[in-house]
Design a protein around this motif. Structure first.
Motif, short mmCIF file in Angstrom:
data_model
loop_
_atom_site.label_atom_id
_atom_site.label_comp_id
_atom_site.label_asym_id
_atom_site.label_seq_id
_atom_site.Cartn_x
_atom_site.Cartn_y
_atom_site.Cartn_z
N GLU A 73 -46.61 25.14 -37.73
CA GLU A 73 -45.91 24.13 -37.35
C GLU A 73 -45.40 24.52 -35.71
OE1 GLU A 73 -42.75 21.07 -39.24
OE2 GLU A 73 -41.67 22.93 -38.45
N ASN A 132 -42.87 23.85 -33.09
CA ASN A 132 -41.82 22.77 -32.62
C ASN A 132 -41.59 22.98 -31.13
OD1 ASN A 132 -40.54 21.93 -35.41
ND2 ASN A 132 -41.08 23.97 -35.67
N LYS A 164 -36.52 19.50 -30.49
CA LYS A 164 -36.00 19.12 -31.73
C LYS A 164 -36.44 18.20 -32.53
CE LYS A 164 -31.30 18.16 -33.42
NZ LYS A 164 -29.98 18.09 -33.09
N ALA A 173 -43.10 17.98 -33.25
CA ALA A 173 -43.77 19.16 -33.25
C ALA A 173 -45.18 18.93 -33.30
CB ALA A 173 -43.35 19.90 -34.59
N GLN A 199 -48.69 20.30 -35.26
CA GLN A 199 -49.14 20.81 -36.39
C GLN A 199 -50.64 20.87 -36.69
OE1 GLN A 199 -46.25 20.70 -39.94
NE2 GLN A 199 -48.37 20.06 -41.01
#
Length: 206
Positions: free
Chosen positions: A56, A58, A61, A64, A66
């Motif tokens: 993941e 990021n 905030k 993300a 993945q």
């Protein structure tokens, strides 16, 4: 002009530094129940499992990216097939088969987080065929699109529900058919349909 270029360069530098400060990476594992069928076959859903790992990334905030590698068992259960007996021509038999297809699925999932951990997930996947029991197939690999919802707890444990739809015709429907029962009439475009219900866990990397 020189001061303007210097100001732009400084702005870009601090923007990159700020982005890098926000980016985090968390590896993780995922597993759960796989419910699948092959479209236009009127067969039963096949219950099985999936398991995999992910990283993941990021970027903010709320967002993300993945990448994932998953082992997924798919297929269809209770599929009817008609065939003619070789030793007694014109004698038609019907057998019922459970079709099993296993893939190594490589996906890139976009994850958007809202509120206190609710997630919207979507992205493309490449499914590489590992094994199957299909008599005839049209393609060995598949392309798919994944979408789903999730809820992630502060501990890193998440609950996920996903829908994965194959895009390629994977089965030769001329071989699997049943003329005597309209419930088993097949279409010509037979694609993978997969639901995933499971959990994932991401590890904090210091």
């Amino acid at each position: 002009m020189y001061k303007k270029k210097l100001a732009i360069a400084a702005f870009l530098f601090f923007a990159v530094v700020n982005i890098q400060a926000q980016v985090t990476f968390k590896p993780g594992l995922r597993a759960g129940l796989s419910l699948s069928t092959i479209s236009e076959m009127h067969a039963d859903y096949r219950p099985d499992f999936y398991v995999g790992g992910f990283g993941e990334i990021n970027l903010s905030k709320r967002y993300a990216l993945q990448p994932e590698i998953n082992y997924i068992r798919q297929g269809s259960n209770n599929v009817a097939r008609n065939y003619l007996e070789l030793d007694t021509p014109q004698t038609e038999r019907v057998i019922y088969q459970d079709l099993q297809v296993s893939y190594l699925s490589i996906a890139v999932i976009n994850k958007f987080t809202f509120g206190q951990g609710f997630q919207v997930q979507f992205g493309p996947a490449l499914d590489v065929l590992l094994n199957d029991n299909l008599a005839f197939r049209k393609t060995y690999n598949d392309l798919a699109f994944v979408m789903g919802l999730g809820y992630r707890m502060p501990s890193g444990l998440a609950f996920e529900f996903r829908f994965k739809k194959g895009l390629l015709d994977v089965l030769d429907s001329d071989y699997y058919y049943n003329n005597s029962n309209s419930h088993y009439l097949f279409g010509d475009y037979n694609t993978n349909v997969n639901f995933q219900i499971g959990v994932s866990y991401s590890f904090d990397v210091k």
